[in-house]
Each structure stands twice: as C-alpha cells, then as structure tokens.
Design a protein around this motif. Structure first.
Motif, PDB file in Angstrom:
ATOM      1  N   UNK A 291      -8.211  -2.077   9.421  1.00 32.38           N
ATOM      2  CA  UNK A 291      -9.139  -2.877   8.628  1.00 32.38           C
ATOM      3  C   UNK A 291     -10.442  -2.118   8.387  1.00 32.38           C
ATOM      4  N   UNK A 292     -10.908  -1.368   9.383  1.00 36.44           N
ATOM      5  CA  UNK A 292     -12.115  -0.568   9.199  1.00 36.44           C
ATOM      6  C   UNK A 292     -11.886   0.539   8.175  1.00 36.44           C
ATOM      7  N   UNK A 293     -10.703   1.149   8.207  1.00 36.57           N
ATOM      8  CA  UNK A 293     -10.386   2.190   7.231  1.00 36.57           C
ATOM      9  C   UNK A 293     -10.330   1.609   5.817  1.00 36.57           C
ATOM     10  N   UNK A 294      -9.755   0.410   5.691  1.00 35.26           N
ATOM     11  CA  UNK A 294      -9.726  -0.264   4.392  1.00 35.26           C
ATOM     12  C   UNK A 294     -11.148  -0.576   3.933  1.00 35.26           C
ATOM     13  N   UNK A 295     -11.996  -1.022   4.877  1.00 38.19           N
ATOM     14  CA  UNK A 295     -13.380  -1.305   4.537  1.00 38.19           C
ATOM     15  C   UNK A 295     -14.103  -0.079   4.016  1.00 38.19           C
ATOM     16  N   UNK A 296     -13.869   1.063   4.649  1.00 35.72           N
ATOM     17  CA  UNK A 296     -14.485   2.305   4.190  1.00 35.72           C
ATOM     18  C   UNK A 296     -13.986   2.670   2.794  1.00 35.72           C
ATOM     19  N   UNK A 297     -12.691   2.447   2.542  1.00 34.97           N
ATOM     20  CA  UNK A 297     -12.137   2.722   1.214  1.00 34.97           C
ATOM     21  C   UNK A 297     -12.770   1.819   0.157  1.00 34.97           C
ATOM     22  N   UNK A 298     -13.017   0.551   0.510  1.00 37.74           N
ATOM     23  CA  UNK A 298     -13.689  -0.362  -0.418  1.00 37.74           C
ATOM     24  C   UNK A 298     -15.099   0.111  -0.735  1.00 37.74           C
ATOM     25  N   UNK A 299     -15.792   0.655   0.269  1.00 36.10           N
ATOM     26  CA  UNK A 299     -17.133   1.181   0.036  1.00 36.10           C
ATOM     27  C   UNK A 299     -17.092   2.363  -0.931  1.00 36.10           C
ATOM     28  N   UNK A 300     -16.115   3.243  -0.744  1.00 33.06           N
ATOM     29  CA  UNK A 300     -15.946   4.371  -1.672  1.00 33.06           C
ATOM     30  C   UNK A 300     -15.705   3.866  -3.077  1.00 33.06           C
ATOM     31  N   UNK A 301     -14.852   2.829  -3.184  1.00 34.84           N
ATOM     32  CA  UNK A 301     -14.548   2.258  -4.500  1.00 34.84           C
ATOM     33  C   UNK A 301     -15.802   1.649  -5.132  1.00 34.84           C
ATOM     34  N   UNK A 302     -16.613   0.966  -4.322  1.00 38.24           N
ATOM     35  CA  UNK A 302     -17.821   0.355  -4.839  1.00 38.24           C
ATOM     36  C   UNK A 302     -18.793   1.383  -5.400  1.00 38.24           C
ATOM     37  N   UNK A 303     -19.018   2.457  -4.648  1.00 39.57           N
ATOM     38  CA  UNK A 303     -19.903   3.529  -5.119  1.00 39.57           C
ATOM     39  C   UNK A 303     -19.321   4.168  -6.364  1.00 39.57           C
ATOM     40  N   UNK A 304     -17.994   4.376  -6.382  1.00 43.65           N
ATOM     41  CA  UNK A 304     -17.351   4.985  -7.525  1.00 43.65           C
ATOM     42  C   UNK A 304     -17.470   4.141  -8.790  1.00 43.65           C
ATOM     43  N   UNK A 305     -17.309   2.828  -8.652  1.00 40.35           N
ATOM     44  CA  UNK A 305     -17.419   1.922  -9.795  1.00 40.35           C
ATOM     45  C   UNK A 305     -18.825   2.005 -10.402  1.00 40.35           C
ATOM     46  N   UNK A 306     -19.849   1.961  -9.545  1.00 36.29           N
ATOM     47  CA  UNK A 306     -21.221   2.012 -10.055  1.00 36.29           C
ATOM     48  C   UNK A 306     -21.531   3.366 -10.682  1.00 36.29           C
TER      49      UNK A 306
END
Length: 308
Positions: A291-306
């Motif tokens: 779940x922590x690894x998925x959370x980190x991936x979501x953060x990468x996705x968020x920065x990438x989207x912006x």
C-alpha cells in the motif's frame, strides 16, 4: 524536467535532516537548542557558498523597495519547525504529517492561481486539482493512514487533546503547512530580488538564527551535559536544511510554488520510506508495504499530471 528531479532530490534529504536533528536534540537536551545549532550550521555553510559562488554577500539594498513580507521567510521557517514540536504530542504522528501537507498543497495552488507574493501565475484547472488529489491520496497511502483505517476501524492515534481543542490543533496543523508553502514563495522572490537563490537562502537562515537565539535566551536554555557526544551525522542537519531552503528559493520562480511543494513532498515521502525500509541512521527497520508503494506511485502520478 530537470527542475522536477532536483525538487525530488531536495525532498529526499529532508527525512535525513529530521533524523539528524532528532539525534542532536537527544544530545543537547532541548528542541529549540537543537534547532539553533542546526540553523547556525546551515547559515555558516550558506555563507561559505555565497562567498564562493557569488563572490560576496547578497546586495540587501536590492530588496529594500520590496514589500516587508520579503524578509519573513526565515521567521516562517522557525514557526513551522516549532509548530510541529507542539503538534506531535497532541495529534500523533499521522495527523502531524497529513495536516501540514494538506495545508502546503492548498496554499501552493492558491499562490500559483492568484500570483500571491509576486509568484508566477499558474491558473487552477481540473488537471491541477486532479494532480493535487492524487498526491494527497498518495501521501495518505505512503504514511499508512489508509492501512490504519482499514485495520483499526477508522481509529487514528492522537495525543491528549480532545473536543474543540483537538480541532483547534488540527486547524493549526493546516495553517503551519500553509506557512511552509508561503515561505517557499517568499524565499523564491527574495532570490529573484538578489539575483541569487543561495543569497536568499543565507538571508532566510540569518533571520531564523536570530529568531531562535532570542527564543533560547528567553527560555534560558543551556546545553545538556555531554552535549557533544553522539554520532558525527547528527551535525549534518544544518547542511541539509540549507540545501532545502536553497532548493525552494531556486525552484519556486522556475516551476511555480505549487509544483515545487509537490515535487519536494514526493522526495520527502520517498526518502522516509527508504530510511524505514533499510533502517538507516538508527531508525527502526520497517519493511515498505504494498500500500505504501502504491501511495508513492500515486504521488508520482500526481506530480506528473500537474507537470505535463
């Protein structure tokens, strides 16, 4: 793209700084003394850097025509640091992380949208909102907040406060995060005024040192016996803090306050998970969960989207 990578690197050093300052606090016996030592070390490191890179001290007269808030970055840094000291025993570790981060993201987007503190304008749109939501969701997963809710029936550890007082401290946590984002934008504009990000970081640290010196004098804090005993790495917090402030001052005018905040948060969470996973710097070893690894991936996705 290189600016985003640099922001992530700046964020990664922050958990190392936290570990170093925490160990320094154990040695000197006071959080305010530890902060003063850390700020002083950072100030000296930046002074050397300014003399080597810029060839002299920053031209303070260049910012005299700017609004008074241009000088407040260092004081805000001390407020944020001290605020976390008071939040932790009242809200617990999870909320002490989540609430300031929420404030940082909100304030970062507002600064960009309205061009506050003379920052470059980046209008709020559905894409930026989506990126921010992905990043916050990733933070919640990375710190185990979601896992805590699933395993404990939505019970999250808090300190001794309750009722209206508890909500007051929660609101304060968000405000401290907003102060942190404001500090990023202010130091960025100070760097523009000086024509030097490292010069802006030096001035910010100077105000922080003076503020902490006054606090320690008022509290009559003294070093504990044997305060110099400890591992060598407990003294590096100031150097890493200097890098953090310099990174903020450098990146904010380039990619905007909101994206600067988010890239550094991504690095911060990645660095924290690495320290926990490998038990670095004396930390208790805790394996990174799926779940922590998925959370980190979501953060990468968020920065990438912006960013994209």
């Amino acid at each position: 793209m290189l600016a985003v990578v640099f922001g992530v690197v700046v964020g990664i050093v922050m958990p190392i700084q936290t570990s170093a300052n925490s160990r320094l606090r154990q040695s000197v016996g006071s959080p305010f003394l530890a902060s003063l030592v850390s700020f002083t070390v950072g100030f000296l490191a930046l002074l050397v850097a300014v003399l080597l890179i810029d060839g002299g001290l920053p031209p303070l007269t260049a910012a005299l025509d700017m609004p008074a808030w241009i000088w407040s970055g260092g004081v805000l840094g001390v407020v944020v640091l001290t605020g976390n000291i008071f939040l932790f025993p009242r809200l617990g570790s999870v909320q002490t992380v989540v609430l300031p981060i929420t404030g940082q993201v909100i304030m970062g987007l507002l600064i960009d949208h309205f061009g506050l503190f003379h920052a470059p304008v980046h209008r709020l749109d559905p894409t930026r909102v989506l990126g921010a939501l992905l990043l916050v969701a990733g933070v919640l997963g990375a710190i185990g907040f979601i896992d805590t809710l699933l395993r404990r029936g939505a019970q999250v550890s808090v300190g001794s406060s309750s009722g209206l007082s508890l909500w007051g401290w929660r609101a304060a946590g968000v405000v401290f995060g907003m102060f942190s984002a404001a500090q990023t934008a202010i130091n960025g504009q100070l760097g523009v005024a000086f024509g030097s990000a490292v010069g802006a970081a030096l001035v910010s640290f100077a105000f922080g040192v003076v503020t902490l010196l006054l606090i320690n004098l008022a509290l009559r804090n003294r070093p504990a016996a044997g305060s110099t005993v400890g591992p060598w790495w407990m003294w590096i917090g100031g150097f890493l803090g200097a890098m953090f402030v310099f990174g903020n001052a450098f990146l904010s005018p380039v990619i905007g306050t909101g994206l600067t905040v988010m890239t550094i948060l991504l690095g911060l969470m990645a660095g924290s998970l690495l320290i926990d996973h490998f038990g670095l710097l004396g930390a208790h070893r805790r394996k990174v969960t799926l779940l922590q690894a998925v959370g980190l991936a979501l953060m990468v996705a968020g920065v990438g989207v912006i960013r994209l």
